[in-house]
Design a protein around this motif. Structure first.
Motif, PDB file in Angstrom:
ATOM      1  N   LEU A  83       0.824  -1.200   0.000  1.00  0.00           N
ATOM      2  CA  LEU A  83       0.000   0.000   0.000  1.00  0.00           C
ATOM      3  C   LEU A  83       0.862   1.256   0.000  1.00  0.00           C
ATOM      4  N   ALA A  84       0.445   2.238  -0.778  1.00  0.00           N
ATOM      5  CA  ALA A  84       1.108   3.539  -0.736  1.00  0.00           C
ATOM      6  C   ALA A  84       0.762   4.257   0.566  1.00  0.00           C
ATOM      7  N   ASP A  85      -0.397   3.928   1.153  1.00  0.00           N
ATOM      8  CA  ASP A  85      -0.850   4.573   2.392  1.00  0.00           C
ATOM      9  C   ASP A  85      -1.592   3.535   3.232  1.00  0.00           C
ATOM     10  N   MET A  86      -1.056   3.210   4.399  1.00  0.00           N
ATOM     11  CA  MET A  86      -1.679   2.203   5.269  1.00  0.00           C
ATOM     12  C   MET A  86      -3.079   2.626   5.701  1.00  0.00           C
ATOM     13  N   ASN A  87      -3.401   3.895   5.611  1.00  0.00           N
ATOM     14  CA  ASN A  87      -4.761   4.339   5.925  1.00  0.00           C
ATOM     15  C   ASN A  87      -5.789   3.787   4.947  1.00  0.00           C
ATOM     16  N   ASP A  88      -5.329   3.241   3.822  1.00  0.00           N
ATOM     17  CA  ASP A  88      -6.236   2.633   2.841  1.00  0.00           C
ATOM     18  C   ASP A  88      -6.523   1.161   3.142  1.00  0.00           C
ATOM     19  N   GLN A 111       2.968  -0.940   4.128  1.00  0.00           N
ATOM     20  CA  GLN A 111       3.020   0.365   3.479  1.00  0.00           C
ATOM     21  C   GLN A 111       4.422   0.516   2.914  1.00  0.00           C
ATOM     22  N   LEU A 120      -1.526   3.016  -6.093  1.00  0.00           N
ATOM     23  CA  LEU A 120      -1.921   3.110  -4.690  1.00  0.00           C
ATOM     24  C   LEU A 120      -1.873   1.758  -3.993  1.00  0.00           C
TER      25      LEU A 120
END
Length: 136
Positions: A83-88, A111, A120
């Protein structure tokens, strides 16, 4: 000891490799599927719509590679999600569970600093060829 045979799996129904690697390699009954981005195989571009759209496309691409080896998502025993962003993470899970709905494969998720082409999400997999029986 007899030599194992390595077979390259390739399909035009998934994006072509964007570097010196194969879409998938089969050795014996194990298939190693290279990381799939959310790229449209018809034009090689990332799909619009954010991380969920890219996750869906990455998994559709993986499915086409599985089909090329006479497999399905049921044959997948391990995935790695980048993931580019662990929030995803939760947004990716919402799509992921539409493709893997029971007897989930083992999985790791990380991430990373960046993904190719500004993606992403990228998902790679290991699958076992042939029929699988689940133990109770």
């Amino acid at each position: 000891m007899a030599a194992l045979i390595r077979r390259i799996v390739n399909t035009a129904k998934a994006p072509a490799a964007i570097g010196p690697y194969s879409q998938a390699v089969v050795v014996d009954r194990t298939m190693y599927i290279s990381g799939q981005l959310g790229m449209d195989p018809s034009n090689g571009q990332l799909v619009d719509g954010g991380v969920q759209a890219q996750t869906r496309q990455a998994l559709v691409n993986m499915g086409e590679i599985l089909k090329a080896a006479d497999c399905s998502y049921e044959n997948v025993v391990k995935t790695t999600v980048l993931l580019a962003d662990m929030n995803d993470f939760n947004n990716v899970n919402d799509i992921y569970k539409q493709f893997f709905s029971s007897n989930f494969p083992a999985r790791a998720a990380y991430q990373v600093a960046a993904l190719p082409r500004g993606g992403l999400v990228e998902i790679e997999a290991v699958a076992v060829l042939g029929p699988l029986t689940n133990s109770p």
